[in-house]
Structure formats: C-alpha cells, structure tokens
Design an enzyme around this catalytic site. Structure first.
Site, PDB file in Angstrom:
ATOM      1  N   CYS A   1     -29.102  19.704 -24.456  1.00 46.76           N
ATOM      2  CA  CYS A   1     -30.548  19.567 -24.352  1.00 46.76           C
ATOM      3  C   CYS A   1     -31.091  20.802 -23.647  1.00 46.76           C
ATOM      4  O   CYS A   1     -30.325  21.644 -23.177  1.00 46.76           O
ATOM      5  CB  CYS A   1     -30.923  18.285 -23.610  1.00 46.76           C
ATOM      6  SG  CYS A   1     -32.648  17.777 -23.860  1.00 46.76           S
TER       7      CYS A   1
ATOM      8  N   CYS B   1     -34.001  20.401 -21.357  1.00 53.11           N
ATOM      9  CA  CYS B   1     -34.904  20.017 -20.273  1.00 53.11           C
ATOM     10  C   CYS B   1     -34.426  20.477 -18.899  1.00 53.11           C
ATOM     11  O   CYS B   1     -35.249  20.755 -18.020  1.00 53.11           O
ATOM     12  CB  CYS B   1     -35.145  18.511 -20.284  1.00 53.11           C
ATOM     13  SG  CYS B   1     -33.656  17.505 -20.085  1.00 53.11           S
TER      14      CYS B   1
ATOM     15  N   LYS C   1     -32.822   6.645 -28.113  1.00 57.41           N
ATOM     16  CA  LYS C   1     -33.123   6.990 -26.728  1.00 57.41           C
ATOM     17  C   LYS C   1     -34.581   6.645 -26.441  1.00 57.41           C
ATOM     18  O   LYS C   1     -35.497   7.245 -27.004  1.00 57.41           O
ATOM     19  CB  LYS C   1     -32.854   8.473 -26.482  1.00 57.41           C
ATOM     20  CG  LYS C   1     -33.076   8.915 -25.043  1.00 57.41           C
ATOM     21  CD  LYS C   1     -32.741  10.389 -24.887  1.00 57.41           C
ATOM     22  CE  LYS C   1     -32.961  10.865 -23.471  1.00 57.41           C
ATOM     23  NZ  LYS C   1     -32.647  12.302 -23.317  1.00 57.41           N
TER      24      LYS C   1
ATOM     25  N   ARG D   1     -42.466  12.242 -21.929  1.00 55.07           N
ATOM     26  CA  ARG D   1     -41.623  12.508 -23.102  1.00 55.07           C
ATOM     27  C   ARG D   1     -41.836  11.479 -24.213  1.00 55.07           C
ATOM     28  O   ARG D   1     -40.992  11.300 -25.076  1.00 55.07           O
ATOM     29  CB  ARG D   1     -40.152  12.554 -22.676  1.00 55.07           C
ATOM     30  CG  ARG D   1     -39.870  13.746 -21.762  1.00 55.07           C
ATOM     31  CD  ARG D   1     -38.464  13.764 -21.221  1.00 55.07           C
ATOM     32  NE  ARG D   1     -38.256  14.985 -20.440  1.00 55.07           N
ATOM     33  CZ  ARG D   1     -37.414  15.108 -19.438  1.00 55.07           C
ATOM     34  NH1 ARG D   1     -36.681  14.070 -19.070  1.00 55.07           N
ATOM     35  NH2 ARG D   1     -37.292  16.249 -18.785  1.00 55.07           N
TER      36      ARG D   1
ATOM     37  N   LYS E   1     -29.530   4.318 -25.384  1.00 50.48           N
ATOM     38  CA  LYS E   1     -29.884   4.646 -24.003  1.00 50.48           C
ATOM     39  C   LYS E   1     -31.317   4.221 -23.722  1.00 50.48           C
ATOM     40  O   LYS E   1     -32.213   4.584 -24.493  1.00 50.48           O
ATOM     41  CB  LYS E   1     -29.731   6.156 -23.790  1.00 50.48           C
ATOM     42  CG  LYS E   1     -30.094   6.639 -22.387  1.00 50.48           C
ATOM     43  CD  LYS E   1     -30.000   8.152 -22.288  1.00 50.48           C
ATOM     44  CE  LYS E   1     -30.373   8.607 -20.872  1.00 50.48           C
ATOM     45  NZ  LYS E   1     -30.385  10.079 -20.765  1.00 50.48           N
TER      46      LYS E   1
END
Length: 325
Positions: A119, A121, A195, A217, A248
């Site tokens: 990722c 982030c 997610k 997000r 998740k």
C-alpha cells in the site's frame, strides 16, 4: 414423559467433548504482523496496543527469532519510513524499510513465510492509499502503476506473498501483470479483497503512522452496512488473479467471512484488526475478562465462520496457549 433429545450426552466429559469437537485452531493458521521502522535501536511499544512494538532492523532479530521459536509460520510486514512524499516513493524503493526487513528476515529464517503489505498510505505525506490531485481527490488509475512497482520491489527483496491493501479498482490486475512481467509469476497475491471503512483501525494508524491528513477513506474502502458488495469485490479480485482473499475487519464481519467462504474455493484470511486486539487487551488489563479464553473463543469463531487463516496481533500469545493445551 414426552421423548426429547439428550444433547448433553456428548458434553458429559472433557474426553467426549474433545472427540466431537468440530473446529480447531492451530499455530499453522496464524499470521503475525510486524512493524518495521527506519532508524536504529528502536523497540517502541504502541501505546494503544500493549505487547505490540515497532522495531528497527537492528532490533528485529529478537522479534522474528521469538516468532520462529513459537512455531508461527508466517509474518506480514508494515513499514514506517523516515521520509514521506506525495506519491509514497519509499514504498517502492529497492532499499525501502519493508524491502530491507524482508531481506533481513529471509536471510535469518528462510523457512519463515514473509508477506508484504502493499500500500502507499504509510509512505505518502497525505496518508491516503493512492495518488491525490489538487482537489484532494484520490486518483484510481495513476495509483495502480505505483502499487505494481511496490509489489515488484517487494518480490525482488524476497517476499513470499504480496498482500495489497489499497482498495483501488483494478489493483489485482495491475499487480498480477506487473509481477508476471518482472519474472515473479509464482509469487501469490493475498488480496485485501473485502476491506471495510472501519473505526476498528484506530490503533493501527498509531502503530503504522498512517492516518489520512484530510478526509477519510470511504471513497475506496467499503461501507460497513453492505453485504452483497463484498461478493462483488471478491469476485473481481478472483477474476483478476488473486490467490487468497482477506476479509477485514473480522469480529463484526463474521457473516461476511461465511459469505465469502461459501462463494469462493480459495483460502480465506480473517484480519483480526488492531481495534479488536486493543479492546481485549484493555479489558484484560482491567481484570474484566479472561484474556486467554476470550481470545481463543474469538479466533475459533473466525475459523468456524469459514476462515482458513487468521492474521492477528494475538498470534504469539495464542501459540503459547496452544502449546500449553
């Protein structure tokens, strides 16, 4: 007297209960998360996650040696770089912190399965999982090239599995194509396919220093009210080349784990996230619950819901408890 079923017959003794037990939790089911930080002599406990630490490479041996000694077969790495920029360039740097962490672990314990969280982030100065334009919009397609570059650099470093967590549309296609073209056709993708935008991620953002600097997000992570959307997301990822699917968070999404299990015949991973861990730890520290029994019951519930693998911060404790049993 009217006849009735005597279900208690099969609960009469510990031996009989063990004989008819349906769901088992094993060390082999566990993935343990590790936070690797740039710098030296770092072993910082995450305040909101007692027992979880950030490690620099020079202190990493003490953590991974313990993981191997406990019989946990797999770890997933998250990185804390010293420098961040607008595109998260340290995520795909050949000598980025996760890449160096992978090399260190594979050199020290080649048999340990090392998964790389893929990722942006943790590496962007704005804290979002993709490229951001002047209007603070997260741009999907320009982000895909950077995610593919990140996955390739992690595979080059020796990652056994790539686990993309960004939730951009088409990220599995981009990463699969990138890995294949770079000569890593045998490296599997463990996709964060389902997610949700969740309040349970709070402690992780402290641990990984990855909170967004503006907005949230919710334009790329899923609405927790939605169920059928999970099947659409998972279907896309399977069609694009995912080898395993992550759901998740886990604890409030056991119905989703079961839905995904019923619809797909690939390994399903439940991510027992930071907030779920922190709640149990806080209650246990205050003496309100039995930590061992609560954790084992919770994780067994995830297995019963359909998870094959559990990614959890409790992994080291669980491994010890299972050894006791």
């Amino acid at each position: 007297m009217t006849e009735f079923q005597r279900h208690r017959r099969l609960r009469k003794t510990a031996g009989i209960r063990a004989m008819v037990k349906e769901t088992y939790l094993h060390k082999e089911d566990l993935i343990y998360p590790i936070f690797v930080a740039e710098g030296e002599n770092i072993r910082n406990e995450v305040k909101s996650m007692p027992g979880v630490f950030q490690f620099s490479i020079d202190r990493l041996a003490e953590e991974v040696d313990e993981v191997v000694e406990l019989g946990i077969p797999s770890v997933i790495l998250f990185g804390l770089p010293l420098e961040k920029d607008e595109i998260g360039s340290q995520a795909f740097h050949d000598h980025g912190i996760v890449q160096e962490g992978i090399r260190f672990i594979k050199n020290r314990h080649p048999e340990l399965v090392v998964i790389a969280d893929t990722c942006l982030c943790e590496y962007t100065d704005h804290g979002h999982c993709g490229v951001v334009d002047a209007n603070e919009q997260i741009l999907n397609d320009p982000s895909l090239d950077l995610l593919a570059k990140t996955a390739i650099s992690q595979a080059k470093a020796g990652a056994d599995i790539i686990a993309p967590s960004n939730m951009m549309d088409g990220f599995v296609t981009a990463i699969r194509q990138g890995l294949d073209e770079a000569g890593f056709a045998d490296v599997p993708i463990m996709s964060y396919a389902v997610k949700y935008a969740s309040a349970y991620y709070g402690p992780f953002r402290e641990a990984a220093d990855g909170a967004p600097k503006f907005g949230d997000r919710k334009t790329y992570q899923m609405d927790y009210s939605n169920r059928m959307e999970a099947i659409r997301e998972a279907t896309s990822d399977i069609e694009e080349g995912a080898d395993m699917l992550i759901v998740k968070p886990a604890l409030s999404y056991l119905d989703i784990i079961r839905d995904v299990r019923n619809n797909f015949d690939v390994p399903i991973v439940a991510y027992n996230v930071s907030g779920e861990y922190a709640m149990v730890k806080a209650a246990a520290i205050n003496g309100w619950i039995n930590e061992k029994e609560t954790v084992l019951e919770t994780l067994t519930g995830m297995k019963r819901a359909g998870a094959d693998i559990i990614l959890t911060y409790h992994a080291k404790d669980v491994a010890r408890w299972l050894e006791e049993k």
